[in-house]
Design an enzyme around this catalytic site. Structure first.
Site, short mmCIF file in Angstrom:
data_model
loop_
_atom_site.label_atom_id
_atom_site.label_comp_id
_atom_site.label_asym_id
_atom_site.label_seq_id
_atom_site.Cartn_x
_atom_site.Cartn_y
_atom_site.Cartn_z
N GLN A 308 41.06 -11.00 -13.26
CA GLN A 308 41.12 -11.70 -14.54
C GLN A 308 40.56 -10.82 -15.67
O GLN A 308 39.57 -10.11 -15.49
CB GLN A 308 40.36 -13.02 -14.46
CG GLN A 308 40.88 -13.98 -13.39
CD GLN A 308 42.21 -14.65 -13.75
OE1 GLN A 308 42.65 -14.58 -14.89
NE2 GLN A 308 42.85 -15.26 -12.77
N GLU A 358 48.89 -13.17 -0.59
CA GLU A 358 49.05 -12.26 -1.72
C GLU A 358 50.03 -11.16 -1.29
O GLU A 358 49.96 -10.67 -0.17
CB GLU A 358 47.67 -11.66 -2.09
CG GLU A 358 47.67 -10.40 -2.89
CD GLU A 358 48.24 -10.56 -4.30
OE1 GLU A 358 47.92 -11.53 -4.97
OE2 GLU A 358 49.04 -9.67 -4.69
N CYS A 433 48.56 -18.73 -16.59
CA CYS A 433 48.37 -18.10 -17.91
C CYS A 433 49.60 -18.37 -18.78
O CYS A 433 49.74 -17.77 -19.85
CB CYS A 433 48.11 -16.61 -17.77
SG CYS A 433 49.47 -15.75 -16.97
C1 LIG Z 1 47.84 -14.19 -11.88
S1 LIG Z 1 47.46 -13.20 -10.50
C2 LIG Z 1 46.23 -14.18 -9.69
C3 LIG Z 1 45.29 -13.46 -8.77
C4 LIG Z 1 44.04 -14.19 -8.36
N1 LIG Z 1 44.22 -15.61 -8.24
C5 LIG Z 1 42.89 -13.89 -9.30
O1 LIG Z 1 42.55 -14.76 -10.09
O2 LIG Z 1 42.36 -12.78 -9.27
C6 LIG Z 1 48.90 -13.38 -9.51
C7 LIG Z 1 48.85 -12.62 -8.20
O3 LIG Z 1 50.03 -12.96 -7.46
C8 LIG Z 1 50.52 -11.81 -6.81
N2 LIG Z 1 51.95 -12.11 -6.58
C9 LIG Z 1 52.96 -12.04 -7.47
N3 LIG Z 1 54.10 -12.50 -6.91
C10 LIG Z 1 53.79 -12.88 -5.64
C11 LIG Z 1 54.53 -13.46 -4.58
N4 LIG Z 1 55.82 -13.75 -4.73
N5 LIG Z 1 53.90 -13.72 -3.42
C12 LIG Z 1 52.58 -13.44 -3.28
N6 LIG Z 1 51.81 -12.90 -4.28
C13 LIG Z 1 52.41 -12.63 -5.44
C14 LIG Z 1 50.20 -10.67 -7.76
O4 LIG Z 1 50.14 -9.45 -7.06
C15 LIG Z 1 48.84 -11.10 -8.32
O5 LIG Z 1 47.79 -10.60 -7.55
#
Ligand SMILES: C[S@@+](CC[C@H](N)C(=O)[O-])C[C@H]1O[C@@H](n2cnc3c(N)ncnc32)[C@H](O)[C@@H]1O
Length: 497
Positions: A308, A358, A433
Site C-alpha cells: 500500500q 496471490e 482503490c
Molecule cells: C491491490 S493489490 C492488494 C495486495 C494486498 N492485499 C496488500 O494490501 O498489500 C492486488 C494484488 O493482486 C495481485 N493480483 C492481480 N491479479 C491477480 C489475480 N488474477 N489472481 C491473483 N492475484 C492477482 C497483484 O499482484 C497484487 O499483489
C-alpha cells in the site's frame, strides 16, 4: 542531432471545431460536478474540464484546448473565491497534474471525495441503506510526505531533453518533480539522485523503437526503518545500469537494495511478466527486501511486489478489518489478491488460520517467510484467484469462511464473484482503490441477496480524487447449526516455507 523520439502521438496543435475562438479565450463558467480524475466540469453540449476549478464557484477560466468531445480550461480567478480554496503549495501543481485537489483545504478535499463517491455509486446504480456509507477516515500523516513509494517515469521535455519525473498534465512530455510534496523527504532526495545519475551515466529514456534504456525508476521507503528499495525498469540492458547502481548506493545511505527489471514489452505497464507469469528482477546491489509492519505483524516487501502507498492508512485498514470481519477463533479466513500477505497474517493471528492467494510468486515467497518468522499459522498459494477458487471451495466445504478481497483497479475478474460465493462465506470484506469497479461488483452480490452493511472510505491518496474503500457484505443466510459446525472442525495446516 535528430530529435529524440516521442513516447506517443504528438500533442494536438490547436483547437479544432471553433476557429472563431482561439485556445486562449477567457470564459466565465460555473462548474457543476467533479470528474473522476478530480477536475471540475461544466456540463453542456460538450463537457468543459476546468483544472483548478471548484463546482459551484463562478469563475473566469482560460480555454486551453477544445476537442471533438470535450474542452479543457484552466481556472484563472473568481470574484467570490470558494471559501475552501487555497493556494496549492507545490510549484508543479499545474504542470504535473498528480494532485488535482491541492487547491482545496482538507475539508474541501474531503467534501469533493465524498461527492465523487456518491456520484460513482449512483452512476453504477448501487443503492445502499441510510448510514451505510461512513465518513472518510483521514490520513494520519495528513496531505504531505505520506507516500512511501515514488514511480518516476523516463521521457522527454517539451524541448526534447531527457527528463525523469511525472507524466505532464495534458501533454506527452515528462516533468521533473524535485520538490514533490506527497512523497517522503528521503524519497525526494533519492528520486533526484536517481535522475541526475541516469543523466550522468547516459541512461536515456527508452522508446518503443528500441532506443534508450530507462522506462521507470521506482523507489519504496520502509515506514519501519527508513530503508529504500530501488527498482530500475529498463526496456533493454546496458552496461551503464551497473555503474548507475554503484553510484546511487554510494550517494544515498538509505538505499539498501537496487534491482533491475527488464520490460521489453509494448504499452505502459511498469512490470512485465515472463512466460510463467513471474515479475522477474535481478539484484544489482544490496538486499532483496525492505521491512514493513502492519498492525503489529512484520512483513517483507521485495522489488515488483505491491504494497500500500500510504502505510499509515494501511495500518488503520488492518485494524478495522479485524473489527469488521468479526472473526471468531476457528473461523477460517481467505484473503484473495493478498500481495505480500499483510492482511492475511493480521487476520490469521485473530482467527487462528488464514489462507492467501496471490499471482505474484515473489510476493507469495515473502508472505510465506513472514508467516514462518512471525509464527503465524497461515498458508499462501501462488495462483490466479479464478484458478485457485474451485479447489478452495472443496477444501473449505461446510466451513463458512470470512473472505477478504483486494483486487487491482479493474475489480473482480469474470467468474470470481461467483467463485467467492461458492466458498459460502459468512461475510465478505472487499477493499478497493476503484469505487466504480467496487460498486459494480457489490451490485452483483446484492442481486444474489447479499447485504452491504458498511462502506468505509480511507484517505489513502490525499490531494487526489482517489479513495481506498472497504465494504462489508453479509451472506443472505447463516444457519446457527452451520456456524457451530464450522467452528467445531478447524482444518489447520502447518505453514510450509
Ligand atoms: C491491490 S493489490 C492488494 C495486495 C494486498 N492485499 C496488500 O494490501 O498489500 C492486488 C494484488 O493482486 C495481485 N493480483 C492481480 N491479479 C491477480 C489475480 N488474477 N489472481 C491473483 N492475484 C492477482 C497483484 O499482484 C497484487 O499483489
Amino acid at each position: 542531432m535528430p530529435a529524440p523520439p516521442r513516447r506517443g502521438p504528438p500533442r494536438p496543435s490547436g483547437p479544432p471545431g471553433r476557429p472563431q475562438q482561439g485556445p486562449r479565450e477567457l470564459l466565465t463558467v460555473t462548474p457543476d460536478a467533479w470528474t473522476q480524475r478530480g477536475e471540475a466540469v461544466v456540463h453542456g453540449d460538450k463537457p468543459l474540464l476546468v483544472w483548478a476549478g471548484i463546482p459551484g464557484e463562478k469563475s473566469l477560466v482560460r480555454l486551453q484546448h477544445e476537442g471533438m468531445n470535450q474542452g479543457r480550461a484552466r481556472w484563472v480567478e473568481a470574484r467570490s473565491p470558494h471559501p475552501l480554496r487555497v493556494q496549492p503549495p507545490c510549484d508543479r501543481y499545474d504542470l504535473c497534474g498528480g494532485c488535482p485537489l491541492m487547491h482545496l483545504n482538507g475539508e474541501g478535499q474531503d467534501r469533493a471525495r465524498r461527492a465523487l463517491l456518491r456520484d460513482t455509486f449512483k452512476a453504477q446504480g448501487l443503492v445502499l441503506d441510510d448510514g451505510v456509507v461512513e465518513p472518510i477516515v483521514a490520513s494520519p500523516l495528513g496531505a504531505a510526505g505520506f507516500r512511501h513509494v515514488v514511480k518516476v517515469i523516463a521521457g522527454w521535455s517539451d524541448h526534447g531533453h531527457p527528463r525523469f519525473g511525472a507524466p505532464s498534465r495534458g501533454t506527452r512530455s515528462v516533468v521533473p518533480i524535485p520538490d514533490c510534496h506527497v512523497i517522503t523527504p528521503v524519497l525526494r532526495e533519492v528520486m533526484k539522485k536517481m535522475a541526475f545519475l541516469a543523466i550522468d551515466h547516459d541512461l536515456r529514456p527508452w522508446s518503443e523503437d528500441g532506443q534508450g534504456v530507462v522506462r521507470w525508476m521506482i523507489a519504496r521507503q520502509s515506514s519501519v526503518t527508513g530503508e529504500v528499495l530501488v527498482t530500475l525498469v529498463a526496456g533493454r540492458s546496458s552496461p551503464g545500469i551497473g555503474r548507475w547502481a554503484e553510484a546511487l548506493s554510494g550517494e544515498h545511505a538509505a538505499v539498501t537494495g537496487i534491482h533491475l527489471h527488464l520490460n521489453e514489452g509494448p504499452g505502459n505497464s511498469i512490470f512485465g511478466r515472463d512466460g510463467q507469469g513471474l515479475v522477474g528482477t535481478t539484484n544489482l546491489l544490496g538486499g532483496w527486501t525492505i521491512p514493513e509492519r502492519l498492525h503489529g505483524v512484520n512483513l517483507r516487501v521485495g522489488p515488483g511486489d505491491f504494497y500500500q502507498t500510504n502505510p499509515a492508512v494501511a495500518n488503520l485498514i488492518a485494524r478495522d478489518l479485524v473489527q469488521l470481519a468479526q472473526i471468531k477463533p476457528g473461523v477460517p479466513v481467505v484473503d484473495l489478491y493478498c500481495g505480500v500477505g499483510g492482511f492475511t497474517l493480521v487476520m490469521a493471528k485473530q482467527a487462528g488460520w488464514a489462507l492467501g492467494v496471490e499471482s505474484n510468486e515473489g510476493a507469495v515467497r515473502r508472505a510465506k517467510e513472514s508467516a514462518q518468522v512471525e509464527h503465524i499459522p497461515a498458508e499462501f498459494i501462488a495462483a490466479e484467484v479464478a484458478e485457485a477458487a474451485p479447489a478452495l471451495a472443496q477444501r473449505l466445504a461446510g466451513r463458512r469462511p470470512v473472505v477478504l478481497v483486494n483486487p487491482a483497479r479493474r475489480g473482480l475478474e469474470e467468474g470470481v464473484a461467483e467463485a467467492i460465493r461458492n466458498l459460502r462465506p459468512r461475510r465478505v470484506l472487499y477493499l478497493s482503490c476503484n469505487p466504480s469497479a467496487l460498486a459494480r461488483d457489490l451490485r452483483g452480490f446484492q442481486a444474489e441477496g447479499w447485504r452491504v452493511t458498511h462502506i468505509r472510505p480511507y484517505d489513502m491518496f490525499p490531494n487526489t480524487a482517489h479513495l481506498e474503500v472497504l465494504a462489508v457484505l453479509e451472506a443472505p443466510e447463516l444457519a446457527e447449526d452451520e456456524d457451530e459446525a464450522s467452528l467445531r472442525a478447524p482444518q489447520r495446516r502447518r505453514v510450509r516455507a
